[in-house]
Enzyme design. Structure first.
Site, PDB file in Angstrom:
ATOM      1  N   ASP A   1       1.485  -0.532  -1.114  1.00  0.00           N
ATOM      2  CA  ASP A   1       1.850  -1.148  -0.065  1.00  0.00           C
ATOM      3  C   ASP A   1       1.798  -1.928   0.322  1.00  0.00           C
ATOM      4  OD1 ASP A   1       1.441  -0.365   3.136  1.00  0.00           O
ATOM      5  OD2 ASP A   1       0.683   1.287   2.926  1.00  0.00           O
TER       6      ASP A   1
ATOM      7  N   HIS B   1       6.179   0.038   4.151  1.00  0.00           N
ATOM      8  CA  HIS B   1       5.147   0.074   4.140  1.00  0.00           C
ATOM      9  C   HIS B   1       5.171  -0.732   2.253  1.00  0.00           C
ATOM     10  CE1 HIS B   1       2.627   1.536   6.442  1.00  0.00           C
ATOM     11  NE2 HIS B   1       3.402   1.985   6.647  1.00  0.00           N
TER      12      HIS B   1
ATOM     13  N   GLU C   1       6.453   6.212   8.626  1.00  0.00           N
ATOM     14  CA  GLU C   1       6.398   4.870   9.253  1.00  0.00           C
ATOM     15  C   GLU C   1       7.348   3.824   9.281  1.00  0.00           C
ATOM     16  OE1 GLU C   1       1.910   4.989  10.868  1.00  0.00           O
ATOM     17  OE2 GLU C   1       1.962   3.866   8.921  1.00  0.00           O
TER      18      GLU C   1
HETATM   19  C1  TNX Z   1      -1.138   5.669   8.890  1.00  0.00           C
HETATM   20  S1  TNX Z   1      -0.767   7.852   6.588  1.00  0.00           S
HETATM   21  C2  TNX Z   1      -0.521   6.072   7.436  1.00  0.00           C
HETATM   22  C3  TNX Z   1      -1.089   4.825   6.445  1.00  0.00           C
HETATM   23  C4  TNX Z   1      -2.162   3.835   7.165  1.00  0.00           C
HETATM   24  C5  TNX Z   1      -3.477   5.138   8.263  1.00  0.00           C
HETATM   25  C6  TNX Z   1      -4.209   4.722   8.190  1.00  0.00           C
HETATM   26  C7  TNX Z   1       0.043   7.875   6.383  1.00  0.00           C
HETATM   27  C8  TNX Z   1       1.173   8.274   5.958  1.00  0.00           C
HETATM   28  N1  TNX Z   1       0.296   6.168   6.463  1.00  0.00           N
HETATM   29  O1  TNX Z   1      -0.168   4.114   5.863  1.00  0.00           O
HETATM   30  O2  TNX Z   1      -3.407   3.553   6.512  1.00  0.00           O
HETATM   31  O3  TNX Z   1      -2.536   5.787   9.465  1.00  0.00           O
HETATM   32  O4  TNX Z   1      -5.571   5.795   9.425  1.00  0.00           O
END
Ligand code: TNX
Length: 780
Positions: free
Chosen positions: A210, A285, A350
């Site tokens: 990440d 990420h 994301e």
């Molecule tokens: C979303 S769940 C994310 C993570 C964060 C999390 C915090 C996901 C696939 N991505 O990078 O840590 O929310 O709840």
């Protein structure tokens, strides 16, 4: 009182009989009832027979191969440590007093059968995992002391005669550990594997990459760990208040798993029937990778590994350059060499794709591939990785964003943004693992936010986890067939120690294990709780720092607008909780009132309450002062209407004496977005007033800001208002969640109408809409 007497007489009678009985027999025999069996997850079928089996030093273990012996080892090891019984392994069946592990080819993978009679125990299975689960069930049939790290003398190591046939409802029963946001060492990972197997869970998903840290040694790219796994240490600051380090600042905080560590973890997991699924994030990420090799991004600009929160994530892998794919294929080749898992997780969540829109390489790629937009470019990215992974004989799995722009044919989806992704993917014929934030995010709070350690947000108490069903009601049978199972995710932004990690995982994992293993029709939360509390003792013996939040008490209130009486309902997650309370500020003890019906409040009152189990208080003491005031239950006229998303307790919200918690979703907050609050409270008759307080919250992460300006005005006719006080409060940057009452005091007046204006910041420093949150207006 009646009940109490009954129990006392009963206890005396019982003690009498037990004493006489024990006096006549050299060895007391325990008679088991079905209520003595507390196995979690609940076995598919279980019948209790008369009699029991006693372990003693002459008990033998009969196995026919090494795998059976390894599975038996889980139980044998416990018997050795806790019971000082070092059982002999034999290759021929003795005539009695033995445990036998026996191949049964009719059983499915992971299934087992267990027969316990007074002479012997037989564990049958057709797979290594099946034998492990047989051992784990035997472990749970033994007294809780079997989990002790030291020898315990005074326990009879006896289990009831039972017949069990058992197999899992779902194939994928997982837990994800985020090693990036905070690094966890190999030993903790191995410990977690033991705990998964204990609950018959079979998948450990390691989030190895990440922004805040790259956690796996890749021989071909040493900088990934030299640079990417360490960040500038800002652990003393809140996650979202850490500054962006300069690329030349040296990272000192972090760590990574060497390839030797990983081989060790994978082998250990195999010995416990657990598959380790690696996750290598892409295309976003990945700031840690870009900090190591800036050429992987579109801008190729040097960046540092971020020490904390990073949003939005725009520095992502370039989807245009061939060298990106070459890099990823080389990385994945090493990863697949280490992890035998069928599934290889590539993240995919994301990604903010703004750089792709201007990058010449990405634009060229879109042109040559005929891609309409950047979503399709992400889809191209993932499809290309999917081809590579399936060529290597594995299956790609990714977060539900990989659906956007079209999903690669053989890919599987992990649905995290609710169940939508899972519904969509399964309808298209893809396999899915359900991990909806609502039920499976163990970084959410499991109790009252004001008393729990800081967490990401959300509210996922254990009863909610138990409610989880990976198969969504609206799914067709065909879709349901594509549901591999479910998984809990522990994101670690706020979790930096192993004991905190345990706290977030347990006991919620215990509930999850049952939802993923046991038939849905045969289980209820009410019955589960009778097995859950005895499990706590086992967790304690295992040295797990589990949360006791399920014992907490919460309060709900109701305002009667005619009488202005507030009734407070005390609640707990357990069915029929024994709650006792006081209203006079004294501590809760045996003299406290037993809670039966809502408590009626007509003056400022402090409620102290405790949950009782077996006549003893357990869990945290609940203490809340309900500040009764002149506005309680009076009509409120909203001049600016609150948002539909945060309606709090409706028109009683501002004067129901219930205060909101730091959890802005707790239903006690009313909120305005990009708009001021203005309202008038009608005291229904002229009343003496000298102080008005406005309860508010600031939580700048999700754009919640304190008011910048407050004003109180009074009127007797509801038309002409006179200002009696103002507060100006300029904007201040603040990384914490803060609750605050803004009070305007003035010389005593008589007035019927009280107008309150709270001005909102309206726009956040980033230009988005700012929220204003208010939970109560106290009039004194
Ligand atoms: C979303 S769940 C994310 C993570 C964060 C999390 C915090 C996901 C696939 N991505 O990078 O840590 O929310 O709840």
């Amino acid at each position: 009182m009646k009940n109490k007497t009954y129990f006392t007489i009963k206890s005396i009678v019982t003690i009498f009989f037990v004493t006489v009985f024990m006096g006549c027999q050299s060895k007391p025999k325990k008679t088991f009832t079905i209520n003595d069996i507390k196995v979690i997850p609940k076995p598919t079928t279980l019948t209790l027979e008369e009699g029991s089996f006693s372990f003693n030093k002459n008990t033998k273990v009969y196995v026919t191969n090494d795998a059976q012996l390894q599975a038996a080892g889980i139980l044998l090891n416990r018997l050795k440590i806790a019971a000082s019984l070092d059982l002999e392994v034999v290759k021929m069946p003795p005539s009695s007093n033995f445990i036998q592990f026996k191949l049964n080819e009719d059983l499915q993978n992971e299934a087992y059968q267990l027969n316990v009679n007074s002479k012997s125990i037989t564990v049958e299975a057709n797979s290594f995992s099946g034998f492990i689960y047989g051992s784990e069930t035997l472990r749970q049939l033994l007294p809780a002391e079997i989990e002790s790290q030291n020898n315990i003398e005074s326990v009879a190591w006896v289990i009831p005669n039972v017949n069990i046939t058992d197999s899992p409802r779902f194939k994928w029963r997982g837990l994800m550990l985020d090693l990036s946001r905070h690094f966890f060492e190999k030993d903790y990972i191995k410990q977690t594997i033991d705990r998964l197997a204990y609950l018959k869970m079979n998948t450990l998903h390691l989030h190895l990459v990440d922004d805040q840290g790259w956690r796996i040694e890749i021989k071909q790219y040493p900088k990934l760990t030299e640079v990417g796994s360490f960040r500038v240490n800002q652990e003393d600051k809140p996650w979202n208040a850490r500054h962006t380090p300069k690329p030349e600042e040296k990272g000192t905080y972090g760590g990574f798993l060497t390839q030797e560590d990983i081989k060790d973890i994978v082998a250990y997991a195999q010995s416990r029937g657990v598959t380790v699924v690696p996750e290598i994030e892409m295309p976003a990420h990945v700031t840690s990778a870009i900090a190591s090799y800036p050429e992987l991004s579109c801008l190729e600009k040097p960046v540092a590994v971020p020490s904390g929160g990073l949003w939005p994530i725009t520095d992502i892998f370039c989807a245009g350059k061939e060298s990106t794919f070459e890099f990823l294929e080389n990385v994945l080749t090493e990863v697949m060499g280490l992890f035998p898992s069928k599934y290889i997780h590539v993240g995919g969540d994301e990604a903010t794709k703004t750089n792709w829109k201007t990058c010449k390489h990405c634009q060229k790629r879109m042109k040559t591939e005929g891609l309409e937009n950047v979503e399709e470019l992400q889809s191209y990215f993932i499809k290309r990785m999917e081809r590579f992974i399936s060529y290597k004989g594995r299956v790609l799995i990714g977060w539900d964003e990989i659906l956007e722009g079209g999903l690669a044919p053989g890919a599987a989806v992990m649905s995290w943004r609710g169940v939508k992704g899972g519904l969509e993917a399964s309808a298209e014929g893809h396999d899915v693992v359900m991990t909806p934030g609502s039920h499976c995010y163990f970084d959410h709070y499991q109790g009252d936010m004001d008393t729990e350690p800081k967490a990401w947000g959300g509210y996922t108490p254990i009863s909610k986890v138990y409610d989880f069903d990976p198969v969504v009601e609206s799914m067709t049978e065909k879709q349901a067939h594509h549901v591999l199972g479910g998984q809990a995710n522990l994101w670690a932004e706020y979790v930096s120690t192993t004991s905190h990690s345990e706290y977030m995982i347990f006991p919620r994992l215990v509930a999850l294990s049952e939802t993923l293993w046991s038939p849905k029709a045969d289980r209820t939360w009410e019955e589960f709780t009778t097995r859950l509390t005895p499990m706590f003792k086992r967790l304690e013996y295992q040295g797990i720092n589990y949360a006791k939040s399920a014992y907490n008490i919460s309060a709900e209130t109701h305002v009667n607008n005619n009488t202005n009486v507030i009734s407070v309902t005390l609640k707990n997650e357990f069915p029929n909780p024994d709650i006792r309370y006081t209203l006079d500020g004294t501590d809760v003890d045996n003299m406290a009132i037993s809670y039966q019906t809502p408590i009626e409040i007509t003056k400022t009152t402090t409620i102290k309450a405790s949950l009782y189990e077996n006549n003893k208080p357990i869990g945290k003491v609940f203490e809340k002062t309900f500040n009764y005031h002149k506005g309680v239950g009076k009509p409120v006229n909203y001049i600016t209407k609150y948002s539909n998303s945060y309606q709090g307790a409706g028109t009683n919200n501002m004067n129901n004496i219930v205060r909101g918690s730091k959890n802005f979703h707790d239903g006690q907050w009313q909120a305005w977005i990009g708009n001021d609050m203005e309202l008038v409270i009608d005291l229904e008759k002229t009343t003496e007033v000298s102080k008005v307080s406005v309860g508010s919250m600031e939580n700048q992460g999700p754009a919640i800001y304190f008011p910048t300006h407050l004003e109180v005005l009074l009127s007797n006719d509801g038309k002409k208002f006179n200002s009696v006080g103002k507060i100006n409060r300029p904007f201040n940057s603040n990384a914490e969640i803060v609750l605050k009452d803004f009070t305007i005091a003035f010389e005593k007046r008589t007035s019927r109408y009280v107008k309150v204006i709270a001005k909102s910041l309206k726009k956040t420093p980033n230009g988005g809409g700012a929220w204003l949150f208010v939970d109560e207006i106290t009039i004194e």
